[in-house]
Enzyme design. Structure first.
Site, short mmCIF file in Angstrom:
data_model
loop_
_atom_site.label_atom_id
_atom_site.label_comp_id
_atom_site.label_asym_id
_atom_site.label_seq_id
_atom_site.Cartn_x
_atom_site.Cartn_y
_atom_site.Cartn_z
N ARG A 12 0.84 -1.20 0.00
CA ARG A 12 0.00 0.00 0.00
C ARG A 12 0.87 1.26 0.00
O ARG A 12 1.80 1.38 -0.78
CB ARG A 12 -0.98 -0.04 1.18
N SER A 13 0.59 2.22 0.89
CA SER A 13 1.29 3.51 0.81
C SER A 13 2.73 3.47 1.26
O SER A 13 3.45 4.47 1.11
CB SER A 13 0.53 4.58 1.61
N ALA A 14 3.19 2.35 1.79
CA ALA A 14 4.64 2.24 2.02
C ALA A 14 5.39 2.32 0.70
O ALA A 14 6.59 2.63 0.67
CB ALA A 14 4.96 0.93 2.74
N LYS A 68 4.99 4.68 -1.34
CA LYS A 68 5.32 6.10 -1.53
C LYS A 68 6.74 6.42 -1.09
O LYS A 68 7.41 7.28 -1.67
CB LYS A 68 4.34 6.99 -0.77
N TYR A 86 -2.96 14.97 2.52
CA TYR A 86 -2.42 13.72 1.99
C TYR A 86 -3.03 13.38 0.63
O TYR A 86 -4.24 13.20 0.51
CB TYR A 86 -2.70 12.62 2.99
#
Length: 388
Positions: free
Chosen positions: A66-68, A70, A156
């Site tokens: 997921r957003s890891a 980014k 965000y």
């Protein structure tokens, strides 16, 4: 609990915390890795490969983070800046002329990276197919009018970050961000991390899914405030619209989604892959290093702080990386990295020389501070503090 892997002497507390996550915190399948001054000191995995299965997690199991994603994606523009290919203070439109539409002509590259671009939502959300096609997303964010004047506030960019960053990288380099990461980061470092999973690696991916967060007596509560939950429940809120820029929510177990080059949300990795990449941002790993010292300083310099218009809590961002703070505790005030909603986490801490990676197949109801990841971080902190 059958936990496999290795820990160096002095880091046994991390194994203990990892086991307790299965016993007390609802873990189904997960892995954690820690590098210390460029050397792997923790490499553990356990549980089941699939959140709803019985086959064991293997040494080479990978999961969507997921957003890891980014955090690894954020390394790309900083490396381009380090190489003299990207000016952080240039308008985005200098590289991507179509982006200046609807009042975004003065949006700077640093605004885009630090969630200050003002386009966390889309007036018309994209389907999964459109999100993944490489054209619809960039066109949508280029045409989108900003919610606030770019550079004046932060919120965000949960999903739109994929197309903002991906298209900027493509305009600057002529390569997609997935290809750039593969050729310039993952392969040279021998790190299992992909933005756009190759077909030949698909057999390694475990199924992910939601799991409940057990109440642990005496546990430190790190969940977001109730206002985040309320905001997400409101379909008109920036929170819901930002996370809903792809509608309906994509099936993260769909091979099409796993293969999509979405640097905001669809990276696939092992824990050791995440940790190894972060280790190379702050020092040498087997003779290879990503960031020069000046770039490390840029990575952890605060660009945005205070109440986040999307997450509805106080957040801190640097140039693409989330920074240590109450909403997203890392190892120390100098740490930089990124969590994934519901679990995964990767970060580096220059002062201690620690790089950390955690991946899981069970997504709990949290946004930035998963209790399983935080238990592991506390164990790492204790191990490092106890070393002579």
């Amino acid at each position: 609990m059958d936990v496999r892997g290795t820990v160096d002497p002095g880091f046994e507390s991390v194994r203990d915390a990892f086991i307790r996550n299965f016993e007390q915190r609802g873990e189904r399948g997960a892995a954690v890795a820690v590098y210390h001054h460029g050397r792997k000191t923790v490499d553990l995995w356990g549980g089941t490969r699939d959140v709803d299965g019985t086959a064991p997690w293997a040494v080479d199991t990978v999961q969507i983070v997921r957003s890891a994603t980014k955090g690894v994606a954020a390394a790309v523009p900083l490396l381009l800046h380090q190489r003299g290919q990207l000016d952080l203070d240039a308008p985005v439109a200098a590289y991507w002329p179509e982006f200046k539409a609807n009042g975004k002509d003065r949006t700077l590259v640093r605004h885009l990276l630090s969630h200050r671009a003002g386009v966390p939502v889309l007036d018309r959300p994209l389907t999964t197919a459109e999100a993944a096609d490489g054209e619809s997303g960039p066109a949508a964010v280029a045409a989108q009018a900003p919610v606030w004047e770019p550079g004046t506030d932060h919120g965000y960019h949960a999903q739109t970050y994929s197309w903002l960053l991906g298209e900027l990288v493509r305009r600057v380099t002529g390569r997609t961000i997935g290809r750039w990461v593969a050729e310039e980061i993952s392969r040279p470092l021998a790190a299992d991390f992909w933005i756009g999973l190759p077909d030949e690696e698909a057999h390694r991916v475990g199924r992910v899914g939601p799991v409940e967060t057990p109440q642990v007596a005496g546990a430190i509560t790190t969940r977001p405030k109730r206002s985040v939950v309320e905001a997400y429940a409101d379909p008109t809120s920036l929170t819901r619209r930002a996370f809903g820029a792809i509608d309906p929510l994509p099936d993260e177990n769909d091979p099409v989604y796993r293969g999509a080059e979405l640097p905001a949300s669809a990276g696939i990795s092992t824990a050791r892959g995440l940790a190894r990449i972060y280790a190379a941002t702050i020092g040498e790993v087997d003779g290879r290093r990503l960031f020069a010292p000046a770039t490390v300083a840029l990575a952890r310099t605060e660009e945005s702080a205070g109440m986040d218009r999307v997450l509805v809590v106080g957040t801190r961002f640097g140039l693409g990386f989330m920074l240590h703070g109450p909403a997203s505790p890392l190892l120390s005030p100098g740490s930089f990295g990124h969590p994934g909603r519901g679990g995964s986490l990767g970060f580096a801490d220059p002062e201690s020389g620690v790089a950390f990676g955690y991946v899981t197949n069970g997504h709990q109801k949290n946004v930035t501070a998963d209790p399983r990841a935080q238990a592991l971080v506390r164990a790492v902190r204790a191990a490092v503090d106890a070393r002579p």
